[in-house]
Design an enzyme around this catalytic site. Structure first.
Site, PDB file in Angstrom:
ATOM      1  N   ASP A  66      -2.567  -5.184   0.684  1.00 22.07           N
ATOM      2  CA  ASP A  66      -2.043  -6.492   1.067  1.00 22.07           C
ATOM      3  C   ASP A  66      -2.644  -7.045   2.353  1.00 22.07           C
ATOM      4  O   ASP A  66      -2.969  -8.239   2.422  1.00 22.07           O
ATOM      5  CB  ASP A  66      -0.516  -6.458   1.131  1.00 22.07           C
TER       6      ASP A  66
ATOM      7  N   MET B 260       0.814  -1.210   0.000  1.00 26.03           N
ATOM      8  CA  MET B 260       0.000   0.000   0.000  1.00 26.03           C
ATOM      9  C   MET B 260       0.852   1.266   0.000  1.00 26.03           C
ATOM     10  O   MET B 260       2.072   1.219   0.131  1.00 26.03           O
ATOM     11  CB  MET B 260      -0.923  -0.001   1.213  1.00 26.03           C
ATOM     12  N   HIS B 261       0.179   2.396  -0.165  1.00 26.36           N
ATOM     13  CA  HIS B 261       0.713   3.754   0.070  1.00 26.36           C
ATOM     14  C   HIS B 261       1.675   4.266  -0.998  1.00 26.36           C
ATOM     15  O   HIS B 261       2.075   5.427  -0.939  1.00 26.36           O
ATOM     16  CB  HIS B 261       1.418   3.857   1.438  1.00 26.36           C
TER      17      HIS B 261
END
Length: 481
Positions: free
Chosen positions: A235, A79-80
């Site tokens: 995830d 992520m991110h």
């Protein structure tokens, strides 16, 4: 057949699942990380596409007949990450990853704006996407001006797979631009970073359709179209789907590179001051909370490298019986910490070293330190409204029965270990593909695995672990300076 693709930090995994949710086969390919400056962590998006092609080619070679029957694809990813594309859908620079800390000042700037916590329910962490875009506006303004789309890593892979700009609710929750209660982008937060809704992908639920595989890839992979691509998930949410953690009160503890306690919720329960993450789940009308520590197995792997051993050998050398903590305390803040401290500058430490501290004593201290950090996260989760009676263990560190005993005793909660099998993010992505293609009941598909063994708190040693945890907690203020 359903294909789950999990884009991890170090590689991509392709997993094939049949209609009965049996694992048919899997293949992987590496995706190296670039660290051009201290605190930076980047990847070239082209490497994700190449790794996906390689993993799929390997899976096709293993199982040509089964692969040819793929009906839908699910996506999971770290992520991110901030991945910038121009108007022609060409990447403008390497993606800035979740563990990149360059945007700490920008994160603090955005977090001072009360709208961010109020609307997203979360602190603006330096690893999140929005502060990275503000950093780019400050330091790479020409590239920022050319940015047409900002995509998360798995959605950059989706762009290559489908030609569509789409993300899902769980992954988008980690950007600092999504309102998880409304499950939509917040225009005012986008504007605070110089963006508009036009820069963002369209949003779908993780179990909903999120594009179709391009004709060129259908031909290259030997598939008959159409092949649907599901919305997918970040995830941790994908791992939760793989383990059937989707209903109120269900939770898992992940001992991966980082450490996570993940609690499924039937309502949005933000408490940003706790540094607990409050995000959308990958299923409609569901949310989750997470306590995140940045170094779990990463800490033990670091110590293993120092000692010239392996994490598995260090764990085996401890034997099966849980021991009380010794004099040595380890703080696992090797790259800062999130829950509950939100401190990018703090670093790890050993305390209480003496001539009697041998390798086994330090191994136990590292495992205990990670457990104490998870316990601090659990306290924050409980303060944020999570009520957890037991945890399912996943991740590489769950192979150590000794470590699971430490965690169960430290947290005061039973820890269950699933039977041998793959219940991680790639499996969860395949389940989301099945849901998107079939429209089946999520609760019927997202069932938990059978449990191989359970680790209950050692009541006799619990006071010693509580005392060691308190000693651990007293060390933090001195290190935080």
């Amino acid at each position: 057949m359903y294909l789950g693709l999990d884009l991890g930090t170090s590689g991509i995994r392709a997993l094939l699942m049949d209609e009965d949710q049996r694992l048919i086969g899997s293949a992987s390919a590496a995706t190296p990380v670039s660290r051009p400056h201290p605190g930076w962590s980047e990847q070239d998006p082209a490497l994700w596409n190449e790794a996906c092609s390689s993993a799929v080619a390997s899976l096709r070679a293993q199982l040509p007949r089964e692969f040819a029957a793929v009906r839908a694809i699910g996506l999971s990813g770290h992520m991110h990450g901030a991945t910038l594309f121009d108007a022609a859908d060409q990447p403008l620079r390497p993606s800035i990853l979740w563990n990149d800390s360059r945007a700490a000042a920008e994160a603090s700037e955005l977090d001072q704006d009360p709208r961010f916590r109020a609307l997203t329910g979360n602190i603006v962490f330096p690893g999140f996407t929005a502060p990275k875009l503000l950093w780019l506006a400050h330091h790479e303004p020409e590239l920022f001006a050319r940015t047409a789309k900002v995509l998360l890593p798995k959605d950059a892979l989706r762009l290559w797979l489908t030609g569509s700009h789409i993300s899902d609710m769980s992954d988008a929750s980690g950007t600092s631009w999504l309102n998880p209660a409304k499950r939509d982008w917040e225009d005012s937060l986008l504007q605070a970073t110089g963006l508009t809704r036009e820069h963002m992908p369209d949003l779908v639920e993780g179990s909903a359709p999120g594009g179709e595989l391009r004709a060129e890839l259908l031909a290259e992979w030997g598939l008959k179209g159409p092949v649907l691509v599901a919305g997918g998930a970040g995830d941790n949410a994908a791992s939760a789907i793989g383990m059937g953690i989707a209903r109120e009160g269900e939770a898992f503890v992940s001992l991966g590179t980082s450490g996570v306690i993940f609690a499924a919720n039937d309502a949005f329960r933000p408490r940003p001051e706790s540094a607990v993450h409050a995000f959308c789940h990958a299923l409609p009308g569901r949310w989750h909370q997470m306590g995140v520590i940045l170094s779990a197995t990463d800490a033990l792997n670091w110590y293993a490298r120092i000692t010239g051993s392996s994490a598995a050998d260090l764990s085996r050398a401890l034997g099966p019986d849980l021991q009380a903590p010794g004099e040595v305390t380890f703080l696992p803040y090797l790259s800062g910490e999130r829950t509950p401290h939100n401190d990018t500058q703090i670093r790890g430490a050993f305390s209480g070293l003496s001539h009697s501290a041998d390798r086994a004593a330090l191994t136990r201290a590292v495992m205990e330190g990670v457990a104490f950090a998870l316990a601090d996260s659990l306290l924050a989760l409980q303060a944020a409204g999570a009520s957890l009676s037991r945890l399912v263990a996943v991740g590489g560190g769950s192979n150590s029965g000794y470590w699971l005993k430490v965690i169960a005793t430290t947290l005061g909660i039973p820890v269950d270990l699933p039977v041998g099998g793959d219940f991680g993010a790639a499996f969860g992505a395949a389940r989301l593909a099945m849901l998107a293609a079939s429209g089946a009941d999520p609760d019927a598909v997202c069932t938990p695995p059978a449990i191989a063994s359970s680790f209950t708190p050692d009541r006799a040693l619990a006071p010693a672990f509580a005392e060691a945890h308190e000693r651990y907690r007293r060390l933090y203020p001195a290190l935080a300076g």
